[in-house]
Design an enzyme around this catalytic site. Structure first.
Site, PDB file in Angstrom:
ATOM      1  N   LYS A   1      22.249  83.433   4.574  1.00  0.00           N
ATOM      2  CA  LYS A   1      22.591  82.371   3.855  1.00  0.00           C
ATOM      3  C   LYS A   1      23.881  82.376   3.292  1.00  0.00           C
ATOM      4  O   LYS A   1      24.920  81.827   3.235  1.00  0.00           O
ATOM      5  CB  LYS A   1      21.712  81.551   3.128  1.00  0.00           C
ATOM      6  CG  LYS A   1      20.375  81.304   3.814  1.00  0.00           C
ATOM      7  CD  LYS A   1      19.282  80.599   2.990  1.00  0.00           C
ATOM      8  CE  LYS A   1      18.759  81.585   1.962  1.00  0.00           C
ATOM      9  NZ  LYS A   1      17.916  82.749   2.325  1.00  0.00           N
TER      10      LYS A   1
ATOM     11  N   ARG B   1      13.573  74.684  -1.601  1.00  0.00           N
ATOM     12  CA  ARG B   1      12.899  75.574  -0.888  1.00  0.00           C
ATOM     13  C   ARG B   1      11.329  75.201  -1.014  1.00  0.00           C
ATOM     14  O   ARG B   1      10.544  76.153  -0.535  1.00  0.00           O
ATOM     15  CB  ARG B   1      12.793  77.058  -1.945  1.00  0.00           C
ATOM     16  CG  ARG B   1      13.490  78.278  -1.239  1.00  0.00           C
ATOM     17  CD  ARG B   1      13.850  78.969  -2.781  1.00  0.00           C
ATOM     18  NE  ARG B   1      14.067  80.288  -2.288  1.00  0.00           N
ATOM     19  CZ  ARG B   1      15.036  81.179  -1.962  1.00  0.00           C
ATOM     20  NH1 ARG B   1      16.253  80.537  -2.303  1.00  0.00           N
ATOM     21  NH2 ARG B   1      15.118  82.481  -2.080  1.00  0.00           N
TER      22      ARG B   1
ATOM     23  N   ARG C   1      21.420  96.118   2.119  1.00  0.00           N
ATOM     24  CA  ARG C   1      22.410  95.422   1.415  1.00  0.00           C
ATOM     25  C   ARG C   1      22.933  95.867   0.232  1.00  0.00           C
ATOM     26  O   ARG C   1      21.994  96.815  -0.433  1.00  0.00           O
ATOM     27  CB  ARG C   1      21.548  94.019   0.917  1.00  0.00           C
ATOM     28  CG  ARG C   1      22.634  93.240   0.166  1.00  0.00           C
ATOM     29  CD  ARG C   1      22.379  91.816   0.035  1.00  0.00           C
ATOM     30  NE  ARG C   1      20.894  91.369  -0.462  1.00  0.00           N
ATOM     31  CZ  ARG C   1      20.480  90.213  -0.654  1.00  0.00           C
ATOM     32  NH1 ARG C   1      20.960  89.128   0.029  1.00  0.00           N
ATOM     33  NH2 ARG C   1      19.335  90.296  -0.948  1.00  0.00           N
TER      34      ARG C   1
ATOM     35  N   ARG D   1      20.130  95.263  -5.027  1.00  0.00           N
ATOM     36  CA  ARG D   1      19.760  93.999  -5.768  1.00  0.00           C
ATOM     37  C   ARG D   1      18.227  94.307  -6.232  1.00  0.00           C
ATOM     38  O   ARG D   1      17.545  95.031  -5.392  1.00  0.00           O
ATOM     39  CB  ARG D   1      19.754  92.753  -5.014  1.00  0.00           C
ATOM     40  CG  ARG D   1      20.258  91.488  -5.645  1.00  0.00           C
ATOM     41  CD  ARG D   1      20.442  90.376  -4.691  1.00  0.00           C
ATOM     42  NE  ARG D   1      19.168  89.531  -4.601  1.00  0.00           N
ATOM     43  CZ  ARG D   1      19.200  88.618  -3.889  1.00  0.00           C
ATOM     44  NH1 ARG D   1      20.522  88.097  -3.451  1.00  0.00           N
ATOM     45  NH2 ARG D   1      18.080  87.921  -3.632  1.00  0.00           N
TER      46      ARG D   1
ATOM     47  N   ARG E   1       8.581  88.110  -0.885  1.00  0.00           N
ATOM     48  CA  ARG E   1       9.713  87.295  -0.855  1.00  0.00           C
ATOM     49  C   ARG E   1       9.432  86.492   0.500  1.00  0.00           C
ATOM     50  O   ARG E   1       9.287  85.291   0.856  1.00  0.00           O
ATOM     51  CB  ARG E   1      11.149  87.647  -1.046  1.00  0.00           C
ATOM     52  CG  ARG E   1      11.614  87.852  -2.368  1.00  0.00           C
ATOM     53  CD  ARG E   1      12.814  88.866  -2.674  1.00  0.00           C
ATOM     54  NE  ARG E   1      13.812  88.198  -1.831  1.00  0.00           N
ATOM     55  CZ  ARG E   1      15.050  88.884  -1.415  1.00  0.00           C
ATOM     56  NH1 ARG E   1      14.999  90.071  -1.691  1.00  0.00           N
ATOM     57  NH2 ARG E   1      16.065  88.221  -0.934  1.00  0.00           N
TER      58      ARG E   1
HETATM   59  P1  AP5 Z   1      22.862  87.335   2.692  1.00  0.00           P
HETATM   60  O1  AP5 Z   1      24.371  86.697   3.012  1.00  0.00           O
HETATM   61  O2  AP5 Z   1      22.907  88.195   1.293  1.00  0.00           O
HETATM   62  O3  AP5 Z   1      21.536  86.687   3.001  1.00  0.00           O
HETATM   63  P2  AP5 Z   1      20.933  85.787   2.211  1.00  0.00           P
HETATM   64  O4  AP5 Z   1      20.235  84.824   3.430  1.00  0.00           O
HETATM   65  O5  AP5 Z   1      21.731  84.921   1.297  1.00  0.00           O
HETATM   66  O6  AP5 Z   1      19.801  86.432   1.453  1.00  0.00           O
HETATM   67  P3  AP5 Z   1      19.052  86.344  -0.116  1.00  0.00           P
HETATM   68  O7  AP5 Z   1      18.355  87.658  -0.073  1.00  0.00           O
HETATM   69  O8  AP5 Z   1      20.272  86.279  -1.058  1.00  0.00           O
HETATM   70  O9  AP5 Z   1      18.306  85.028   0.034  1.00  0.00           O
HETATM   71  P4  AP5 Z   1      16.937  84.713  -0.726  1.00  0.00           P
HETATM   72  O10 AP5 Z   1      17.006  83.388  -0.305  1.00  0.00           O
HETATM   73  O11 AP5 Z   1      15.859  85.653  -0.698  1.00  0.00           O
HETATM   74  O12 AP5 Z   1      17.522  84.953  -2.154  1.00  0.00           O
HETATM   75  P5  AP5 Z   1      18.111  83.907  -3.333  1.00  0.00           P
HETATM   76  O13 AP5 Z   1      19.288  84.715  -3.927  1.00  0.00           O
HETATM   77  O14 AP5 Z   1      18.513  82.684  -2.797  1.00  0.00           O
HETATM   78  O15 AP5 Z   1      22.811  88.623   3.803  1.00  0.00           O
HETATM   79  C1  AP5 Z   1      21.786  89.649   3.846  1.00  0.00           C
HETATM   80  C2  AP5 Z   1      22.454  90.941   4.175  1.00  0.00           C
HETATM   81  O16 AP5 Z   1      22.689  90.884   5.573  1.00  0.00           O
HETATM   82  C3  AP5 Z   1      23.838  91.564   3.466  1.00  0.00           C
HETATM   83  O17 AP5 Z   1      23.685  92.898   3.427  1.00  0.00           O
HETATM   84  C4  AP5 Z   1      24.880  91.003   4.505  1.00  0.00           C
HETATM   85  O18 AP5 Z   1      26.145  91.899   4.263  1.00  0.00           O
HETATM   86  C5  AP5 Z   1      24.170  91.224   5.921  1.00  0.00           C
HETATM   87  N1  AP5 Z   1      24.489  90.247   6.912  1.00  0.00           N
HETATM   88  C6  AP5 Z   1      24.665  88.770   6.591  1.00  0.00           C
HETATM   89  N2  AP5 Z   1      25.076  88.142   7.725  1.00  0.00           N
HETATM   90  C7  AP5 Z   1      25.069  89.083   8.697  1.00  0.00           C
HETATM   91  C8  AP5 Z   1      25.192  88.940  10.243  1.00  0.00           C
HETATM   92  N3  AP5 Z   1      25.438  87.720  10.678  1.00  0.00           N
HETATM   93  N4  AP5 Z   1      25.056  90.039  10.889  1.00  0.00           N
HETATM   94  C9  AP5 Z   1      24.692  91.364  10.194  1.00  0.00           C
HETATM   95  N5  AP5 Z   1      24.815  91.643   9.042  1.00  0.00           N
HETATM   96  C10 AP5 Z   1      24.568  90.468   8.110  1.00  0.00           C
HETATM   97  O19 AP5 Z   1      17.031  83.874  -4.407  1.00  0.00           O
HETATM   98  C11 AP5 Z   1      16.484  84.959  -5.106  1.00  0.00           C
HETATM   99  C12 AP5 Z   1      15.329  84.567  -5.828  1.00  0.00           C
HETATM  100  O20 AP5 Z   1      15.764  83.440  -7.002  1.00  0.00           O
HETATM  101  C13 AP5 Z   1      14.224  83.992  -5.189  1.00  0.00           C
HETATM  102  O21 AP5 Z   1      13.282  85.006  -4.708  1.00  0.00           O
HETATM  103  C14 AP5 Z   1      13.445  83.155  -6.367  1.00  0.00           C
HETATM  104  O22 AP5 Z   1      12.887  83.890  -7.126  1.00  0.00           O
HETATM  105  C15 AP5 Z   1      14.773  82.497  -6.961  1.00  0.00           C
HETATM  106  N6  AP5 Z   1      15.006  81.329  -6.212  1.00  0.00           N
HETATM  107  C16 AP5 Z   1      16.388  81.125  -5.875  1.00  0.00           C
HETATM  108  N7  AP5 Z   1      16.445  79.968  -5.297  1.00  0.00           N
HETATM  109  C17 AP5 Z   1      15.294  79.113  -5.619  1.00  0.00           C
HETATM  110  C18 AP5 Z   1      14.483  78.034  -5.352  1.00  0.00           C
HETATM  111  N8  AP5 Z   1      15.303  76.920  -4.833  1.00  0.00           N
HETATM  112  N9  AP5 Z   1      13.546  77.454  -6.048  1.00  0.00           N
HETATM  113  C19 AP5 Z   1      12.495  78.489  -6.707  1.00  0.00           C
HETATM  114  N10 AP5 Z   1      13.262  79.815  -6.941  1.00  0.00           N
HETATM  115  C20 AP5 Z   1      14.301  80.024  -6.445  1.00  0.00           C
END
Ligand code: AP5
Length: 206
Positions: free
Chosen positions: A13, A85, A119, A152, A163
């Site tokens: 994402k 979410r 990552r 991370r 997660r």
């Molecule tokens: P990346 O682009 O980093 O993936 P992502 O989907 O953004 O992953 P996240 O782990 O950031 O998502 P998440 O939803 O779990 O965490 P968030 O930060 O929102 O890509 C992943 C890896 O793959 C990277 O190494 C990248 O280089 C590689 N990659 C990407 N695309 C690729 C491709 N096409 N091919 C090959 N490799 C690729 O949330 C973290 C925490 O915050 C949550 O657990 C929760 O505690 C809190 N939180 C956040 N939002 C909320 C909410 N709305 N409500 C409640 N709690 C929340």
């Protein structure tokens, strides 16, 4: 245009959102990034969120909704990354923003676990790399600012497993929720970043 990016942890994402928001000319709003910034600055919100994030649980809906509402106020368009979410967040969002499209990044659990285990993120500017699929030019250094790269804290295997469970229980139902409203476009996220971006752009221009 207001777009929601939906998909499991590690689906790509954030990687997609950075360039897609530029193409669309809208604000990229990642609730994960906003919360990590609050934690790093030790704000009251950050102190409240930190424990949930460390355990791989969701931060309470009302906290996240208030944070997003404040940021989208006055914007002409937003790309919401990692929000909503839960169904409660989706309904809460409807009270202050009209969602035009929802891009669902479809990918297997095996592939996201693989991606998250390799990552690396820049501890200074937040840029995201992958030791296998998107390696930095210099080992453990950010291409953009030369800052040190790190794992991370919530990418430890036991937290990733939690997660993913939380995603399946609370967030996956949003796929059907938005499909029923005719807003969902599905993108195959198990392709190269360029192919994912091209498919998402094509879907959004229809
Ligand atoms: P990346 O682009 O980093 O993936 P992502 O989907 O953004 O992953 P996240 O782990 O950031 O998502 P998440 O939803 O779990 O965490 P968030 O930060 O929102 O890509 C992943 C890896 O793959 C990277 O190494 C990248 O280089 C590689 N990659 C990407 N695309 C690729 C491709 N096409 N091919 C090959 N490799 C690729 O949330 C973290 C925490 O915050 C949550 O657990 C929760 O505690 C809190 N939180 C956040 N939002 C909320 C909410 N709305 N409500 C409640 N709690 C929340």
């Amino acid at each position: 245009m207001n777009v929601v990016l939906l998909g499991p942890p590690g689906a790509g994402k954030g990687t997609l959102a950075v360039q897609l928001a530029q193409c669309l000319g809208v604000l990229h709003l990642s609730t994960g990034d906003l919360l990590r910034d609050e934690v790093a600055r030790g704000t009251p919100l950050g102190r409240q969120a930190e424990g949930y994030m460390k355990r791989g649980e969701l931060v309470p809906d009302e906290v996240v909704l208030a944070m997003v509402k404040e940021r989208v106020n006055g914007e002409r368009g937003v790309l919401l990354d990692g929000f909503p979410r839960t169904l409660a967040q989706a309904r809460g969002l409807e009270a202050f923003l009209k969602v035009d499209k929802v891009v669902y990044l479809a990918i297997s659990k095996e592939e996201v676990v693989r991606r998250l285990s390799s990552r690396r993120v820049c501890t200074r500017c937040g840029a995201v790399f992958n030791l296998v699929t998107q390696p930095p030019q210099q080992a453990e250094r950010c291409d953009r600012c030369q800052g040190p790269l790190a794992v991370r804290p919530d990418d430890r295997p036991e937290v990733v497993a939690r997660r993913y469970e939380v995603y399946e229980r609370d967030s996956a139902p949003l796929v059907d929720y938005y499909r029923r409203q005719g807003l969902l476009v599905e993108v195959n996220a198990a392709q190269s970043p360029e192919a994912v971006r091209a498919q998402a752009r094509a879907a959004l221009s229809q």
